[in-house]
Design a protein around this motif. Structure first.
Motif, PDB file in Angstrom:
ATOM      1  N   GLY A  95       1.345  -0.859  -0.127  1.00  0.00           N
ATOM      2  CA  GLY A  95      -0.282  -0.147  -0.373  1.00  0.00           C
ATOM      3  C   GLY A  95       1.012   1.434  -0.140  1.00  0.00           C
ATOM      4  O   GLY A  95       1.638   1.239  -0.761  1.00  0.00           O
ATOM      5  N   ASP A  96       0.700   1.992   0.956  1.00  0.00           N
ATOM      6  CA  ASP A  96       1.773   3.568   1.194  1.00  0.00           C
ATOM      7  C   ASP A  96       2.700   3.164   2.258  1.00  0.00           C
ATOM      8  O   ASP A  96       3.556   4.044   2.245  1.00  0.00           O
ATOM      9  CB  ASP A  96       1.227   4.233   1.693  1.00  0.00           C
TER      10      ASP A  96
ATOM     11  N   ALA B 141      -0.943  12.044  14.381  1.00  0.00           N
ATOM     12  CA  ALA B 141      -1.589  12.991  13.893  1.00  0.00           C
ATOM     13  C   ALA B 141      -1.518  13.316  12.241  1.00  0.00           C
ATOM     14  O   ALA B 141      -2.522  13.704  11.465  1.00  0.00           O
ATOM     15  CB  ALA B 141      -1.545  14.047  14.544  1.00  0.00           C
ATOM     16  N   PHE B 142      -1.025  12.502  11.836  1.00  0.00           N
ATOM     17  CA  PHE B 142      -0.586  12.945  10.787  1.00  0.00           C
ATOM     18  C   PHE B 142      -0.704  11.359   9.915  1.00  0.00           C
ATOM     19  O   PHE B 142      -1.340  11.408   8.470  1.00  0.00           O
ATOM     20  CB  PHE B 142       0.343  12.597  10.062  1.00  0.00           C
ATOM     21  N   GLY B 143      -1.504   9.987  10.304  1.00  0.00           N
ATOM     22  CA  GLY B 143      -1.833   9.202   9.898  1.00  0.00           C
ATOM     23  C   GLY B 143      -0.738   8.313   8.911  1.00  0.00           C
ATOM     24  O   GLY B 143      -0.802   7.484   8.482  1.00  0.00           O
ATOM     25  N   ILE B 144      -0.024   8.312   9.970  1.00  0.00           N
ATOM     26  CA  ILE B 144       1.508   8.089   9.125  1.00  0.00           C
ATOM     27  C   ILE B 144       2.013   6.294  10.175  1.00  0.00           C
ATOM     28  O   ILE B 144       1.332   6.607  11.390  1.00  0.00           O
ATOM     29  CB  ILE B 144       3.147   8.425   8.892  1.00  0.00           C
ATOM     30  N   PHE B 145       1.488   5.157   9.582  1.00  0.00           N
ATOM     31  CA  PHE B 145       2.670   3.971  10.466  1.00  0.00           C
ATOM     32  C   PHE B 145       4.227   4.185  10.282  1.00  0.00           C
ATOM     33  O   PHE B 145       4.900   4.168   9.186  1.00  0.00           O
ATOM     34  CB  PHE B 145       1.561   2.924   9.425  1.00  0.00           C
ATOM     35  N   TYR B 146       4.253   3.828  11.584  1.00  0.00           N
ATOM     36  CA  TYR B 146       5.627   3.255  11.353  1.00  0.00           C
ATOM     37  C   TYR B 146       5.976   2.059  12.326  1.00  0.00           C
ATOM     38  O   TYR B 146       5.255   1.960  13.090  1.00  0.00           O
ATOM     39  CB  TYR B 146       6.693   4.116  11.236  1.00  0.00           C
ATOM     40  N   ASN B 154      23.058  -8.924  14.501  1.00  0.00           N
ATOM     41  CA  ASN B 154      24.343  -8.529  14.558  1.00  0.00           C
ATOM     42  C   ASN B 154      23.617  -7.227  14.979  1.00  0.00           C
ATOM     43  O   ASN B 154      24.393  -5.698  14.752  1.00  0.00           O
ATOM     44  CB  ASN B 154      24.839  -8.329  12.980  1.00  0.00           C
ATOM     45  N   GLY B 155      22.732  -6.454  15.220  1.00  0.00           N
ATOM     46  CA  GLY B 155      21.652  -5.187  15.573  1.00  0.00           C
ATOM     47  C   GLY B 155      21.279  -4.964  15.032  1.00  0.00           C
ATOM     48  O   GLY B 155      20.448  -3.835  15.157  1.00  0.00           O
ATOM     49  N   TYR B 156      21.406  -5.427  13.725  1.00  0.00           N
ATOM     50  CA  TYR B 156      20.863  -3.743  12.284  1.00  0.00           C
ATOM     51  C   TYR B 156      19.085  -4.728  12.180  1.00  0.00           C
ATOM     52  O   TYR B 156      19.100  -5.939  12.767  1.00  0.00           O
ATOM     53  CB  TYR B 156      21.111  -4.565  11.162  1.00  0.00           C
ATOM     54  N   TYR B 157      18.577  -3.492  12.304  1.00  0.00           N
ATOM     55  CA  TYR B 157      17.058  -3.340  12.059  1.00  0.00           C
ATOM     56  C   TYR B 157      17.075  -2.756  10.604  1.00  0.00           C
ATOM     57  O   TYR B 157      17.336  -1.442  10.804  1.00  0.00           O
ATOM     58  CB  TYR B 157      16.371  -3.584  13.147  1.00  0.00           C
ATOM     59  N   THR B 158      15.555  -2.811  10.346  1.00  0.00           N
ATOM     60  CA  THR B 158      14.812  -2.172   9.347  1.00  0.00           C
ATOM     61  C   THR B 158      13.163  -1.062  10.300  1.00  0.00           C
ATOM     62  O   THR B 158      13.427  -1.883  10.389  1.00  0.00           O
ATOM     63  CB  THR B 158      14.804  -2.982   8.109  1.00  0.00           C
ATOM     64  N   VAL B 159      12.879  -0.449   9.262  1.00  0.00           N
ATOM     65  CA  VAL B 159      11.648   0.428   9.414  1.00  0.00           C
ATOM     66  C   VAL B 159      10.370   0.340   8.949  1.00  0.00           C
ATOM     67  O   VAL B 159      11.706   0.847   7.668  1.00  0.00           O
ATOM     68  CB  VAL B 159      12.197   1.488   9.828  1.00  0.00           C
ATOM     69  N   ASP B 160       9.809  -0.409   8.397  1.00  0.00           N
ATOM     70  CA  ASP B 160       8.731   0.033   8.076  1.00  0.00           C
ATOM     71  C   ASP B 160       8.418   1.613   8.360  1.00  0.00           C
ATOM     72  O   ASP B 160       7.643   1.500   9.214  1.00  0.00           O
ATOM     73  CB  ASP B 160       7.639  -1.074   8.047  1.00  0.00           C
ATOM     74  N   HIS B 161       7.890   2.102   7.429  1.00  0.00           N
ATOM     75  CA  HIS B 161       7.287   3.427   6.752  1.00  0.00           C
ATOM     76  C   HIS B 161       6.079   4.117   5.894  1.00  0.00           C
ATOM     77  O   HIS B 161       6.688   3.751   4.494  1.00  0.00           O
ATOM     78  CB  HIS B 161       7.459   4.119   8.056  1.00  0.00           C
ATOM     79  N   THR B 162       5.267   4.760   6.003  1.00  0.00           N
ATOM     80  CA  THR B 162       4.531   5.271   5.235  1.00  0.00           C
ATOM     81  C   THR B 162       5.601   6.341   4.072  1.00  0.00           C
ATOM     82  O   THR B 162       6.529   6.997   4.990  1.00  0.00           O
ATOM     83  CB  THR B 162       2.993   6.006   5.375  1.00  0.00           C
ATOM     84  N   ALA B 163       5.688   6.250   3.222  1.00  0.00           N
ATOM     85  CA  ALA B 163       6.225   7.161   2.305  1.00  0.00           C
ATOM     86  C   ALA B 163       5.622   8.110   1.536  1.00  0.00           C
ATOM     87  O   ALA B 163       5.987   8.495   0.540  1.00  0.00           O
ATOM     88  CB  ALA B 163       7.169   5.587   1.105  1.00  0.00           C
ATOM     89  N   THR B 164       4.286   8.127   2.452  1.00  0.00           N
ATOM     90  CA  THR B 164       3.709   9.075   1.411  1.00  0.00           C
ATOM     91  C   THR B 164       4.745  10.623   2.462  1.00  0.00           C
ATOM     92  O   THR B 164       4.651  10.735   3.104  1.00  0.00           O
ATOM     93  CB  THR B 164       2.240   8.649   1.900  1.00  0.00           C
ATOM     94  N   THR B 165       4.454  11.424   0.364  1.00  0.00           N
ATOM     95  CA  THR B 165       4.436  12.924   1.518  1.00  0.00           C
ATOM     96  C   THR B 165       3.017  13.712   1.556  1.00  0.00           C
ATOM     97  O   THR B 165       2.780  13.462   0.440  1.00  0.00           O
ATOM     98  CB  THR B 165       5.914  13.199   0.343  1.00  0.00           C
ATOM     99  N   LEU B 166       3.688  14.687   2.635  1.00  0.00           N
ATOM    100  CA  LEU B 166       2.436  15.334   3.082  1.00  0.00           C
ATOM    101  C   LEU B 166       2.934  17.098   2.441  1.00  0.00           C
ATOM    102  O   LEU B 166       4.057  17.271   3.019  1.00  0.00           O
ATOM    103  CB  LEU B 166       1.773  14.721   4.162  1.00  0.00           C
ATOM    104  N   VAL B 167       1.551  17.372   2.074  1.00  0.00           N
ATOM    105  CA  VAL B 167       2.041  18.443   2.257  1.00  0.00           C
ATOM    106  C   VAL B 167       0.923  19.721   2.779  1.00  0.00           C
ATOM    107  O   VAL B 167      -0.203  19.930   3.072  1.00  0.00           O
ATOM    108  CB  VAL B 167       1.523  19.643   0.438  1.00  0.00           C
ATOM    109  N   LEU B 168       1.068  20.818   3.595  1.00  0.00           N
ATOM    110  CA  LEU B 168       0.457  21.589   4.558  1.00  0.00           C
ATOM    111  C   LEU B 168       0.735  23.193   4.226  1.00  0.00           C
ATOM    112  O   LEU B 168       1.981  23.414   3.382  1.00  0.00           O
ATOM    113  CB  LEU B 168       1.758  21.275   5.587  1.00  0.00           C
ATOM    114  N   THR B 177      -1.605  15.363  -0.546  1.00  0.00           N
ATOM    115  CA  THR B 177      -0.872  14.221  -0.436  1.00  0.00           C
ATOM    116  C   THR B 177      -0.387  13.661  -1.192  1.00  0.00           C
ATOM    117  O   THR B 177      -0.508  13.118  -2.571  1.00  0.00           O
ATOM    118  CB  THR B 177      -1.415  12.445   0.614  1.00  0.00           C
ATOM    119  N   TRP B 178       1.235  13.191  -1.504  1.00  0.00           N
ATOM    120  CA  TRP B 178       1.759  12.595  -2.929  1.00  0.00           C
ATOM    121  C   TRP B 178       2.367  11.161  -2.768  1.00  0.00           C
ATOM    122  O   TRP B 178       3.005  10.830  -1.435  1.00  0.00           O
ATOM    123  CB  TRP B 178       2.957  13.470  -2.984  1.00  0.00           C
ATOM    124  N   PRO B 179       1.741   9.905  -2.723  1.00  0.00           N
ATOM    125  CA  PRO B 179       1.968   8.965  -2.569  1.00  0.00           C
ATOM    126  C   PRO B 179       3.636   8.640  -3.537  1.00  0.00           C
ATOM    127  O   PRO B 179       3.759   9.936  -4.305  1.00  0.00           O
ATOM    128  CB  PRO B 179       0.872   8.098  -3.604  1.00  0.00           C
TER     129      PRO B 179
END
Lengths: 159, 201
Positions: A95-96, B141-146, B154-168, B177-179
Motif C-alpha cells: 500500500g503506502d 496526527a498525520f495518519g503515518i504508520f511506522y 548483528n543488531g541491525y534492523y529495518t523500519v517500515d514506514h508510510t512513504a507518502t509525502t504530505l503538503v501543508l 498528499t503525494w504517494p
C-alpha cells in the motif's frame, strides 16, 4: 487540397503546445551501459554503483546482472569494504507503506537479467566505516551460486 | 489570396485560440491527492540540531513533510532528491516552501545524525527527531504508520514506514498528499499550483 502542408504545420504546432510536460524521472538508476564491467562465465555485471554517504550512515548499492547461460544463477550475498555490514535487501511497497526485507538470494533467470535499483532489490552498505564521497569507489565482493565470489568496484554517485 | 485558404486559415487560428483559452482557464490538475477541506493539524514540537522546532514556526510557508529514517538507503533518498530538484527549479519561490524530515527511528536517529543525513540533500531541509512518545503522537496526527522491526543477530534492523509525502498550507493544515512514486516534475507542478493558489488568497 493545395494547402495540405498548412494542415500538417498547424497540427505539429498544436501537438507540441499540448504535450509540454515530459515528466522528468529523477534519481532513478543509471542506464545500463552497453558493456559489462565484468563477465564471469555466463554472468555479466553492469553499472555497479553506490550512493554517497557519511561515516556511520547506511547507503544503497545498485547494479544490473545478466545471465547469458542456460541455467539460472543466484546472487547469494555481498560484502563491501566501506561498510561494517553488508546485506542484500528488497524494498516492498505494501500500500503506502515501505518495507525493507533482507533477502536470502536473488535469482537471475537463464537468459534473463535482474536490476538492483531504487524501489526494488539493493545492496545495503550499513554503518559506513568512512565517508563515501561521489567520484570515489569502493570494492564489494559478490557471492554467486555458480560464478562463485567476484570482486567489483562500485562507483560512488552523489545523492 | 484565394478565398478557401483564408477561410481555412481563419478556422485554424480559431482552433488554436480556443485550445489556448481552454488550457489557461481549466482548473489545474494535481498529481497528488487534494484534501478538501484542508485538515487542521495540532501543533507539535520536535528536536532539530539547532534546538526545538514547532510546526507553527513555519506558518506563512507551505510545509512539505516527509517521514523516514536515516538508515533508509532507497526510498527516502529518492523522495529527498526529488524535493531538492523541485526546490531548485522553484528558484526564488522556494523560500515560501519548507521541507521537514521527521525521523521515525527514535532509537538511533539523533538530531545530529538526521542533520548530517539531510545535509547531503539540501542546506535548508530541517530534520526533526523525538522520543518514542513524541514520534508516536506526530505520526498518529498525520495518519503515518511506522514500525521498528526486531534487530537481527548483528543488531541491525529495518523500519517500515508510510512513504507518502504530505503538503501543508501556510496555516499548517494538511492539504495535499503525494504517494511514493511521483516524479520530481510532478512534485514541482503541484508545488507551483499550491503556491499560485496561496498567492491569490
Amino acid at each position: 487540397m493545395k494547402h495540405w502542408w498548412l494542415v500538417v504545420v498547424s497540427l505539429v504546432v498544436l501537438l507540441s503546445a499540448c504535450g509540454s510536460n515530459d515528466g522528468m524521472q529523477h534519481g532513478s538508476g543509471m542506464p545500463v551501459g552497453n558493456m559489462p564491467v565484468l563477465t564471469v562465465g555466463t554472468l555479466e555485471i553492469y553499472a555497479p554503483r553506490a550512493m554517497a554517504g557519511a561515516k556511520g550512515q547506511t547507503t544503497g548499492g545498485f547494479l544490473t546482472l545478466k545471465n547469458t547461460g542456460a541455467a539460472a544463477e543466484r546472487l547469494l550475498g555481498a560484502w563491501c569494504d566501506a561498510a561494517t555490514m553488508t546485506q542484500v535487501h528488497e524494498t516492498v511497497m505494501d500500500g503506502d507503506v515501505m518495507r525493507m526485507r533482507e533477502v536470502e538470494s536473488i535469482e537471475v533467470p537463464a537468459g534473463g537479467m535482474v536490476e538492483l535499483k531504487h524501489g526494488g532489490y539493493h545492496i545495503m552498505l550499513m554503518d559506513l566505516k568512512q565517508d563515501l564521497k561521489a567520484g570515489e569507489s569502493t570494492l564489494c565482493t559478490l557471492k554467486f551460486e555458480s560464478a562463485g565470489e567476484v570482486t567489483v568496484s562500485f562507483v560512488v554517485m552523489s545523492r | 489570396m484565394k478565398r478557401p485558404f483564408v477561410v481555412f486559415a481563419g478556422l485554424v487560428l480559431l482552433l488554436v485560440v480556443g485550445i489556448g483559452v481552454f488550457q489557461l482557464t481549466r482548473p489545474p490538475v494535481l498529481h497528488g491527492t487534494l484534501i478538501e477541506p484542508a485538515k487542521p493539524i495540532p501543533d507539535f514540537s520536535l528536536q532539530s540540531r539547532d534546538g526545538p522546532v514547532s510546526l507553527s514556526t513555519f506558518r506563512g510557508r507551505v510545509v512539505v513533510l516527509y517521514f523516514g529514517y536515516t538508515s533508509c538507503p532507497d526510498v527516502c533518498p529518492t523522495t529527498l532528491a526529488h524535493l531538492r530538484w523541485a526546490l531548485n527549479e522553484l528558484g526564488e519561490q522556494s523560500r515560501q516552501v519548507q521541507v521537514l524530515f521527521v525521523a521515525v527511528d527514535w532509537q538511533k536517529d539523533t538530531p545530529e545524525r538526521v542533520a548530517s543525513y539531510l545535509s547531503a540533500f539540501h542546506p535548508d531541509f530541517v530534520g526533526l527527531s523525538g522520543s518514542k512518545e513524541q514520534i508516536d503522537a506526530v505520526t498518529k496526527a498525520f495518519g503515518i504508520f511506522y514500525q521498528i522491526n526486531p534487530p537481527d543477530e548483528n543488531g541491525y534492523y529495518t523500519v517500515d514506514h508510510t512513504a507518502t509525502t504530505l503538503v501543508l498550507d501556510e496555516e499548517g493544515r494538511l492539504m495535499l498528499t503525494w504517494p511514493y512514486g511521483l516524479t520530481a516534475q510532478e512534485m514541482l507542478d503541484d508545488l507551483q499550483v499550491v503556491l499560485r493558489n496561496s498567492a491569490g488568497r
